[in-house]
Scaffold this motif. Structure first.
Motif, PDB file in Angstrom:
ATOM      1  N   PRO A  12      47.227  36.116  47.033  1.00 32.01           N
ATOM      2  CA  PRO A  12      46.459  36.325  48.258  1.00 32.01           C
ATOM      3  C   PRO A  12      45.010  36.696  47.940  1.00 32.01           C
ATOM      4  O   PRO A  12      44.741  37.600  47.165  1.00 32.01           O
ATOM      5  N   SER A  13      44.069  36.017  48.587  1.00 28.17           N
ATOM      6  CA  SER A  13      42.658  36.235  48.273  1.00 28.17           C
ATOM      7  C   SER A  13      42.156  37.572  48.798  1.00 28.17           C
ATOM      8  O   SER A  13      41.108  38.059  48.371  1.00 28.17           O
ATOM      9  N   GLU A  14      42.921  38.188  49.732  1.00 29.91           N
ATOM     10  CA  GLU A  14      42.418  39.414  50.346  1.00 29.91           C
ATOM     11  C   GLU A  14      42.616  40.656  49.483  1.00 29.91           C
ATOM     12  O   GLU A  14      42.111  41.726  49.819  1.00 29.91           O
ATOM     13  N   HIS A  15      43.358  40.567  48.401  1.00 31.56           N
ATOM     14  CA  HIS A  15      43.584  41.757  47.579  1.00 31.56           C
ATOM     15  C   HIS A  15      42.314  42.139  46.827  1.00 31.56           C
ATOM     16  O   HIS A  15      41.617  41.293  46.275  1.00 31.56           O
ATOM     17  N   SER A  16      42.030  43.436  46.823  1.00 31.58           N
ATOM     18  CA  SER A  16      40.834  43.957  46.175  1.00 31.58           C
ATOM     19  C   SER A  16      41.216  45.063  45.197  1.00 31.58           C
ATOM     20  O   SER A  16      42.217  45.759  45.390  1.00 31.58           O
ATOM     21  N   LEU A  17      40.401  45.245  44.173  1.00 29.09           N
ATOM     22  CA  LEU A  17      40.619  46.331  43.206  1.00 29.09           C
ATOM     23  C   LEU A  17      39.938  47.628  43.643  1.00 29.09           C
ATOM     24  O   LEU A  17      40.173  48.666  43.023  1.00 29.09           O
ATOM     25  N   ASN A  18      39.129  47.574  44.656  1.00 32.23           N
ATOM     26  CA  ASN A  18      38.421  48.780  45.091  1.00 32.23           C
ATOM     27  C   ASN A  18      39.410  49.874  45.472  1.00 32.23           C
ATOM     28  O   ASN A  18      40.302  49.665  46.294  1.00 32.23           O
ATOM     29  N   GLY A  19      39.261  51.045  44.848  1.00 35.34           N
ATOM     30  CA  GLY A  19      40.144  52.169  45.122  1.00 35.34           C
ATOM     31  C   GLY A  19      41.529  52.047  44.522  1.00 35.34           C
ATOM     32  O   GLY A  19      42.411  52.848  44.831  1.00 35.34           O
ATOM     33  N   GLN A  20      41.725  51.071  43.634  1.00 34.66           N
ATOM     34  CA  GLN A  20      43.059  50.813  43.080  1.00 34.66           C
ATOM     35  C   GLN A  20      43.183  51.200  41.598  1.00 34.66           C
ATOM     36  O   GLN A  20      44.066  50.709  40.909  1.00 34.66           O
ATOM     37  N   GLU A  21      42.322  52.086  41.126  1.00 36.71           N
ATOM     38  CA  GLU A  21      42.338  52.447  39.707  1.00 36.71           C
ATOM     39  C   GLU A  21      43.693  52.962  39.238  1.00 36.71           C
ATOM     40  O   GLU A  21      44.060  52.763  38.076  1.00 36.71           O
ATOM     41  N   ARG A  22      44.442  53.617  40.114  1.00 38.38           N
ATOM     42  CA  ARG A  22      45.736  54.189  39.720  1.00 38.38           C
ATOM     43  C   ARG A  22      46.882  53.182  39.798  1.00 38.38           C
ATOM     44  O   ARG A  22      48.022  53.530  39.466  1.00 38.38           O
ATOM     45  N   ASN A  23      46.591  51.957  40.208  1.00 34.42           N
ATOM     46  CA  ASN A  23      47.650  50.967  40.397  1.00 34.42           C
ATOM     47  C   ASN A  23      47.511  49.738  39.500  1.00 34.42           C
ATOM     48  O   ASN A  23      48.091  48.696  39.785  1.00 34.42           O
ATOM     49  N   VAL A  24      46.732  49.870  38.441  1.00 35.82           N
ATOM     50  CA  VAL A  24      46.574  48.745  37.506  1.00 35.82           C
ATOM     51  C   VAL A  24      47.293  49.066  36.199  1.00 35.82           C
ATOM     52  O   VAL A  24      47.310  50.214  35.748  1.00 35.82           O
ATOM     53  N   TYR A  25      47.904  48.031  35.609  1.00 41.65           N
ATOM     54  CA  TYR A  25      48.666  48.199  34.376  1.00 41.65           C
ATOM     55  C   TYR A  25      48.482  46.976  33.481  1.00 41.65           C
ATOM     56  O   TYR A  25      48.274  45.857  33.974  1.00 41.65           O
ATOM     57  N   PRO A  26      48.586  47.164  32.162  1.00 39.66           N
ATOM     58  CA  PRO A  26      48.555  46.011  31.271  1.00 39.66           C
ATOM     59  C   PRO A  26      49.920  45.339  31.215  1.00 39.66           C
ATOM     60  O   PRO A  26      50.949  46.005  31.307  1.00 39.66           O
TER      61      PRO A  26
END
Length: 207
Positions: A12-26
Motif C-alpha cells: 500500500p502506497s499510503e504507509h509512512s515511516l514517520n513516527g514508526q521508529e519503534r516498529n521497524v526490524y531487520p
C-alpha cells in the motif's frame, strides 16, 4: 518448531515511516531477491548468499521498506538500520538445544517473525562461539522463523547441519538460505557439501 504466521502485507502506497521508529526490524532474504529488484528495497550487505532488508511491522503482518518510503520520511539508511537493530535487541527469545551424534544444535524460534534476524546480533553468536566444545560453530537461517546455531564436531557435524538446513528451508513459509554457514572470526561464510565420487567435501563460498 512452531511456524510464525505473520505474513508480508500488500504494497500500500499510503504507509509512512514517520513516527514508526519503534516498529521497524531487520529481516533476511536470499541475495537473488535483491538481484531481481536491485532498486526497490532498502538493503544492507550480509553474506554471499543473503542480504538484509527492513520491515515495517503492522501487527498481523509487515511491509518491506522501499527506498521511496525512506526518502519520503527523510531517514538515512544508517538511521533505519540503527532503529531496526535496537528494536530487534529488545525482543525476547529462548533457546532449545538438542544433541545429535555428538553435535549440540541450538534452535531459536520465537513466534515474532524475526527469529532468523537474530543472526545479526553478534554478541549472541559470540557467546555461542565462546561456549562451544566442538571444532566449529555453524549457523543456519533456512527460513524467517528459525535461527539454528550448531556446536559442530568435524566434517560430520557440518554434513549434519547442511542436511538440517535444507530440510528446514523446504518447510518454511519464507525461505532464506538452503546453505549453512561457518561463524569464523566474526564473519559468516556459506559452505556447501560436495560429493565428487569419494567422501563428501566441505567447500566455502566466498563473496
Amino acid at each position: 518448531m512452531s511456524e510464525n504466521k505473520k505474513q508480508a502485507a500488500p504494497r500500500p502506497s499510503e504507509h509512512s515511516l514517520n513516527g514508526q521508529e519503534r516498529n521497524v526490524y531487520p529481516v533476511l532474504r536470499h541475495a537473488s531477491m535483491i538481484a531481481k529488484y536491485p532498486d526497490r528495497w532498502v538493503t544492507r550487505e550480509h553474506t554471499a548468499d543473503t542480504a538484509v532488508l527492513y520491515a515495517l511491522d503492522l501487527g498481523e503482518g509487515y511491509l518491506l521498506i522501499e527506498r521511496e518510503m525512506l526518502a519520503q520520511a527523510g531517514w538515512s539508511n544508517e538511521q533505519l538500520h540503527q532503529a531496526a537493530m535496537k528494536n530487534l535487541q529488545g525482543l525476547p527469545y529462548s533457546v532449545k538445544t538438542q544433541e545429535i551424534a555428538g553435535n549440540r544444535i541450538h534452535f531459536i524460534s520465537p513466534t515474532d517473525g524475526y527469529a532468523a534476524s537474530r543472526v545479526l546480533l553478534e554478541p549472541l553468536l559470540q557467546s555461542f562461539d565462546q561456549q562451544k566444545q566442538g571444532d566449529q560453530l555453524g549457523v543456519a537461517i533456512p527460513h524467517q522463523d528459525v535461527l539454528i546455531v550448531a556446536d559442530l564436531s568435524g566434517d560430520t557435524g557440518a554434513h549434519l547441519l547442511a542436511r538440517l538446513t535444507y530440510d528446514f528451508a523446504s518447510k518454511g513459509q519464507v525461505p532464506i538460505s538452503v546453505l549453512p554457514f561457518f561463524w569464523e572470526e566474526g564473519e559468516l561464510t556459506p559452505f556447501l557439501v560436495v560429493s565428487q565420487g569419494g567422501d563428501p567435501e566441505i567447500q566455502r563460498k566466498k563473496k
